[in-house]
Design an enzyme around this catalytic site. Structure first.
Site, PDB file in Angstrom:
ATOM      1  N   GLY A 182     -43.051   1.403 -10.506  1.00  0.00           N
ATOM      2  CA  GLY A 182     -43.661   2.360 -11.432  1.00  0.00           C
ATOM      3  C   GLY A 182     -43.601   1.838 -12.846  1.00  0.00           C
ATOM      4  N   LYS A 183     -43.972   2.717 -13.752  1.00  0.00           N
ATOM      5  CA  LYS A 183     -43.987   2.327 -15.158  1.00  0.00           C
ATOM      6  C   LYS A 183     -42.584   2.044 -15.650  1.00  0.00           C
ATOM      7  CE  LYS A 183     -46.157   6.053 -16.635  1.00  0.00           C
ATOM      8  NZ  LYS A 183     -46.870   6.717 -15.560  1.00  0.00           N
ATOM      9  N   PHE A 184     -41.595   2.732 -15.031  1.00  0.00           N
ATOM     10  CA  PHE A 184     -40.253   2.669 -15.597  1.00  0.00           C
ATOM     11  C   PHE A 184     -39.321   1.720 -14.867  1.00  0.00           C
ATOM     12  CE2 PHE A 184     -42.050   6.874 -16.266  1.00  0.00           C
ATOM     13  CZ  PHE A 184     -42.245   6.762 -17.625  1.00  0.00           C
ATOM     14  N   GLY A 185     -39.773   1.166 -13.769  1.00  0.00           N
ATOM     15  CA  GLY A 185     -38.902   0.260 -13.044  1.00  0.00           C
ATOM     16  C   GLY A 185     -39.299   0.194 -11.587  1.00  0.00           C
ATOM     17  N   LYS A 214     -33.794   4.355  -8.072  1.00  0.00           N
ATOM     18  CA  LYS A 214     -34.762   4.000  -9.122  1.00  0.00           C
ATOM     19  C   LYS A 214     -34.043   3.161 -10.157  1.00  0.00           C
ATOM     20  CE  LYS A 214     -38.336   6.323 -11.927  1.00  0.00           C
ATOM     21  NZ  LYS A 214     -39.104   7.567 -12.025  1.00  0.00           N
ATOM     22  N   ASP A 247     -47.073  14.751 -15.539  1.00  0.00           N
ATOM     23  CA  ASP A 247     -47.661  13.607 -14.818  1.00  0.00           C
ATOM     24  C   ASP A 247     -47.999  14.007 -13.382  1.00  0.00           C
ATOM     25  OD1 ASP A 247     -48.648  11.045 -14.627  1.00  0.00           O
ATOM     26  OD2 ASP A 247     -46.702  10.102 -14.230  1.00  0.00           O
ATOM     27  N   LEU A 252     -39.496   0.220  -2.429  1.00  0.00           N
ATOM     28  CA  LEU A 252     -40.352   1.328  -1.983  1.00  0.00           C
ATOM     29  C   LEU A 252     -41.549   1.507  -2.895  1.00  0.00           C
ATOM     30  CD1 LEU A 252     -37.599   3.987  -1.215  1.00  0.00           C
ATOM     31  CD2 LEU A 252     -38.885   2.637   0.436  1.00  0.00           C
ATOM     32  N   GLY A 253     -41.370   1.148  -4.125  1.00  0.00           N
ATOM     33  CA  GLY A 253     -42.478   1.333  -5.055  1.00  0.00           C
ATOM     34  C   GLY A 253     -42.139   0.759  -6.404  1.00  0.00           C
TER      35      GLY A 253
HETATM   36  P1  ATP Z   1     -45.258   5.908 -12.182  1.00  0.00           P
HETATM   37  O1  ATP Z   1     -45.089   6.913 -13.248  1.00  0.00           O
HETATM   38  O2  ATP Z   1     -45.924   4.635 -12.618  1.00  0.00           O
HETATM   39  O3  ATP Z   1     -45.854   6.511 -10.952  1.00  0.00           O
HETATM   40  P2  ATP Z   1     -42.398   5.746 -12.037  1.00  0.00           P
HETATM   41  O4  ATP Z   1     -41.818   4.567 -12.717  1.00  0.00           O
HETATM   42  O5  ATP Z   1     -42.244   7.059 -12.682  1.00  0.00           O
HETATM   43  O6  ATP Z   1     -43.850   5.419 -11.679  1.00  0.00           O
HETATM   44  P3  ATP Z   1     -41.799   6.870  -9.504  1.00  0.00           P
HETATM   45  O7  ATP Z   1     -43.150   7.473  -9.394  1.00  0.00           O
HETATM   46  O8  ATP Z   1     -40.664   7.775  -9.635  1.00  0.00           O
HETATM   47  O9  ATP Z   1     -41.738   5.790 -10.635  1.00  0.00           O
HETATM   48  O10 ATP Z   1     -41.543   5.893  -8.283  1.00  0.00           O
HETATM   49  C1  ATP Z   1     -42.410   4.830  -8.001  1.00  0.00           C
HETATM   50  C2  ATP Z   1     -42.726   4.827  -6.533  1.00  0.00           C
HETATM   51  O11 ATP Z   1     -41.535   4.673  -5.768  1.00  0.00           O
HETATM   52  C3  ATP Z   1     -43.346   6.117  -6.026  1.00  0.00           C
HETATM   53  O12 ATP Z   1     -44.735   6.158  -6.210  1.00  0.00           O
HETATM   54  C4  ATP Z   1     -42.916   6.111  -4.556  1.00  0.00           C
HETATM   55  O13 ATP Z   1     -43.788   5.287  -3.785  1.00  0.00           O
HETATM   56  C5  ATP Z   1     -41.567   5.449  -4.582  1.00  0.00           C
HETATM   57  N1  ATP Z   1     -40.526   6.466  -4.633  1.00  0.00           N
HETATM   58  C6  ATP Z   1     -40.040   7.052  -5.730  1.00  0.00           C
HETATM   59  N2  ATP Z   1     -39.082   7.933  -5.432  1.00  0.00           N
HETATM   60  C7  ATP Z   1     -38.970   7.912  -4.101  1.00  0.00           C
HETATM   61  C8  ATP Z   1     -38.121   8.612  -3.165  1.00  0.00           C
HETATM   62  N3  ATP Z   1     -37.254   9.508  -3.588  1.00  0.00           N
HETATM   63  N4  ATP Z   1     -38.264   8.342  -1.864  1.00  0.00           N
HETATM   64  C9  ATP Z   1     -39.151   7.428  -1.444  1.00  0.00           C
HETATM   65  N5  ATP Z   1     -39.970   6.748  -2.253  1.00  0.00           N
HETATM   66  C10 ATP Z   1     -39.880   6.970  -3.569  1.00  0.00           C
END
Ligand code: ATP
Ligand code: MG
Length: 723
Positions: A304-307, A324, A416, A301-302
């Site tokens: 991010g920085k953490f995985g 995640k 953030d 789905l996406g």
């Molecule tokens: P960053 O800080 O780089 O944005 P992160 O590692 O903190 O990323 P998230 O933002 O939590 O990660 O998740 C990354 C991506 O995954 C989100 O931008 C979104 O597109 C998708 N995503 C995260 N959580 C959900 C969810 N609960 N339902 C659907 N999509 C999700």
């Protein structure tokens, strides 16, 4: 999760984590794609100004009139090309016209080093007023700066043309991933190519293949002009269908091979209703199982920085969730992941994404979240079917404030808040949720908390200044989000991260009159209450919710229901995606390449004639030798018969370099200049002897003698004066 520095000590932590976008992201590299390209043929841009070098040397020997001739004898480039773009295998024509009197010698130099010599692929065509370099079957190594050095009697001038050799791009670096799957629609997202072929990516072709029939169908195009690295498939999907997707990248040179294919995607016949959280759970991480023991893992789905975040379904209940998967390789990353999971256990509110379960084993840490199907809020807003008005924006801002008020009530700061962390609950409604608590921190009473993370466009001045943060730090980010939501403009976006951060610390911003033309004063007052440098004076969440713009929103008479402009939000989103897909990196690479000698060079950076390689320097120096020639009369003198008292002109045209010295003889004796006898020698080499009020005694043989270091020439004519 962030490594948090507590206390007063200003030690910069090693995990400095501003979302780094390329500092070159918004610099515009010289972009060959802006130049239209057809059928692999080259094209060019014309410059307005020509350029002449200042490397003139004095001729070793001069006639009396040489000074006068020199003034008009410089080489001037006429309307020259600045850049030529050609596809690999095509033909490049580098053409330079110039004006110069007298003979010229010229040579082409590649990247200040190599003298361009005629060969099977190289042809140079010179005239007295132009030089054309034709390169056929062009190769990537041919790219670079081509300088034409033109030497005439008076000196050398040069002009540089950049040759860009472009190729179709590499395929997109990842297969398309599916998100926001419903029974009839889905969103595909992918990464840009690793190499753009030397020319900016202009778009993507999205292709689909149906798989649930007896034989897979042919690949067909869903879109051939997708501008972003994501695409929403809205129509043509059968709820019972199974599909595969792939993507191609396009640039000015053509279309790439397809990316890898996505997994086989089954449409989500279960619909979206099951995702609503009905009751909140206290999560205790499961340390004995893996996430895959209980869940099927589907598409990503996406990232991010953490995985990475994947869509998952629970094996027993069939419930759709988001998992995640943390990149928890080292203990610092593990601590951060555990801290996020722990924090999520406290955040039970309808406006916040909910944590449903967690797995913490030596090989993986996974947090299971409720699946939020609607995608990013800003993506929704730009959707054609969606109405974007100020009252609608109030509705979103209120929901964000409600969620943040809840976390602030627990003394937790999100840290953030940015558009991509505000997502829509489903594909149709207007409910939103806040996600991504990866940077969230709890404020400990009596302790100053300093952090060095966030995203430059959205962080508050105190973060950039490494001063204590508090709940008001989130309020600044909410102000930035609201500003962008209403105008599409990002108030602190600079050309580089450093510039953005400087704009933030300066806290200098304004309502651009054009972008805020249709926005009410209440909305502006709301934003002004948030974007205050002194965090003590910013609106708190409670005050923001009580602000008339938010609190009185039901009184819709007072608000404009005019549709707001979505184009700027579209551009904002495109820029964010662009930063993410690594295109910024490519652009940066190109700029770095451009600054080295092995790559296209902007013609604006002119070649320094003093910084040529040895071979090139010799070639330019030898142009002077090529010019050398002994005197030679192009047009000789003619015999003349004139009446006594008339004025006669005896004229001939001369060439030779170094400039010949000219002497006129009358009956073998040198002529002297007097009031009646004039001699002229112009820039075109025309030598004229003028005799006024001729007398019978002027009859006789006149000779024009020219000589330089290489030789001499002579021509003569008879003048007969009639009585
Ligand atoms: P960053 O800080 O780089 O944005 P992160 O590692 O903190 O990323 P998230 O933002 O939590 O990660 O998740 C990354 C991506 O995954 C989100 O931008 C979104 O597109 C998708 N995503 C995260 N959580 C959900 C969810 N609960 N339902 C659907 N999509 C999700
Ligand atoms: Mg995020």
């Amino acid at each position: 999760m962030a490594f948090i520095e507590k206390g007063q000590k200003k030690t910069y932590i090693s995990t400095f984590r501003f979302d780094l976008k390329s500092s070159a992201a918004l610099q515009t590299p010289l972009d060959p794609s802006k130049t239209k390209l057809t059928n692999g043929e080259e094209s060019c841009l014309k410059s307005e100004k020509s350029e002449t070098a200042d490397t003139r040397k004095k001729s070793p020997k001069k006639s009396l009139d040489t000074e006068k001739r020199r003034q008009a004898a410089e080489v001037e480039f006429l309307d020259p090309q600045q850049q030529v773009v050609v596809g690999v295998g095509g033909t490049a024509r580098l053409h330079c016209r110039f004006s110069s009197s007298g003979p010229v010698a010229s040579c082409w130099i590649h990247d200040s080093e190599k003298v361009v010599l005629e060969g099977p692929r190289v042809c140079v065509m010179n005239t007295s007023s132009s030089s054309t370099l034709v390169l056929s079957e062009v190769l990537p190594v041919d790219a670079g700066s081509y300088s034409l050095f033109v030497r005439n009697r008076e000196g050398t001038a040069h002009w540089s043309v950049s040759l860009f050799v472009i190729d179709p791009p590499d395929p997109p670096a990842s297969c398309p991933f599916v998100s926001q799957l419903t029974c009839t629609s889905l969103v595909l997202s992918w990464s840009g190519p690793c190499f753009d072929g030397g020319s900016a990516i202009t778009g993507y072709v999205v292709e689909i293949q149906r798989l649930d029939q007896s034989e897979p169908s042919d690949w067909t195009e869903l879109s051939n002009q997708c501008q972003n690295t994501s695409f929403r498939v809205r129509s043509g999907l059968d709820p019972q269908g199974q599909y595969r997707f792939r993507v191609r990248a396009c640039n000015a040179a053509g279309v790439s091979d397809p990316s890898e294919e996505s997994d086989c995607i089954k449409m989500n016949t279960a619909g979206e209703s099951q995702q609503e959280v009905t009751s909140y759970v206290e999560v205790v991480p499961d340390t004995t199982h893996k996430a895959r023991d209980h869940y099927y893992v589907h598409e990503k789905l996406g990232v991010g920085k953490f995985g990475e975040v994947f869509r998952m379904t629970h094996k027993q209940t069939g419930r759709v969730c988001a998992g995640k998967f943390y990149r928890a390789r080292v203990s610092r990353e593990k601590t951060a992941a555990r801290q996020e999971i722990k924090l999520m256990n406290e955040l039970h509110h309808p406006k916040l994404v909910q944590c449903l379960a967690a797995y913490d084993t030596p090989s993986e840490i996974v947090m299971i979240l409720e699946y939020i199907a609607g995608g990013e809020l800003f993506e929704r807003i730009v959707d054609e079917n969606f109405e974007h008005t100020e009252p609608n924006s109030v509705n979103y801002m209120r929901q964000i404030l409600e969620g943040i008020q809840y976390i602030h009530s627990k003394n937790i700061i999100h840290l953030d808040l940015k558009p991509e962390n505000i997502v829509c609950v489903n594909g149709t409604g207007t409910l939103i949720k806040i996600i991504d608590f990866g940077l969230a921190c709890r404020l400990e009473p009596g302790k100053r908390l300093m952090v060095l993370h966030g995203t430059p466009e959205f962080v508050a001045p105190e973060v950039v200044n490494y001063e204590a943060v508090d709940l008001a730090t989130d309020m600044w980010s909410i102000g930035v989000i609201c500003y962008i939501l209403l105008s599409g403009e990002s108030p602190f976006q600079g050309n580089t991260d450093a510039e953005t951060l400087a704009l933030v610390t300066g806290a200098q911003w304004e309502f651009d009159p054009e972008s805020f033309d249709d926005i009410t004063d209440e909305a502006k007052d709301f934003i002004s209450g948030l974007l205050r440098k002194d965090k003590r004076t910013r609106l708190s969440c409670k005050k923001a919710l009580a602000h008339p713009w938010i609190a009185l929103s039901d009184d819709s008479n007072s608000k404009s229901t005019k549709s707001l402009n979505k184009d700027k939000i579209r551009r904002f989103l495109a820029r964010q995606k662009w930063k993410k897909t690594g295109k910024a990196l490519l652009a940066l690479k190109r700029i770095i390449r451009c600054s080295k000698s092995d790559a296209p060079r902007s013609p604006l950076i002119s070649v320094d004639a003093n910084a040529l390689g040895k071979e090139a320097e010799l070639a330019v120096a030898s142009l002077e030798k090529q010019l050398r020639s002994e005197p030679h009369f192009h047009q000789a003198l003619h015999d003349l018969t004139e009446s006594c008292g008339a004025t006669v002109h005896l004229a001939c045209t001369l060439q030779g370099y170094p400039d010949p010295e000219v002497v006129w003889l009358f009956d073998e004796a040198p002529l002297e200049k007097t009031g009646r006898v004039q001699m002229n020698y112009d820039k075109n080499g025309t030598c004229t002897l003028t005799l006024a009020q001729i007398q019978p005694g002027d009859s006789g043989i006149y000779k024009c003698c020219a000589s330089n270091s290489l030789g001499q020439a002579l021509c003569s004519a008879r003048l007969t004066v009639q009585l």
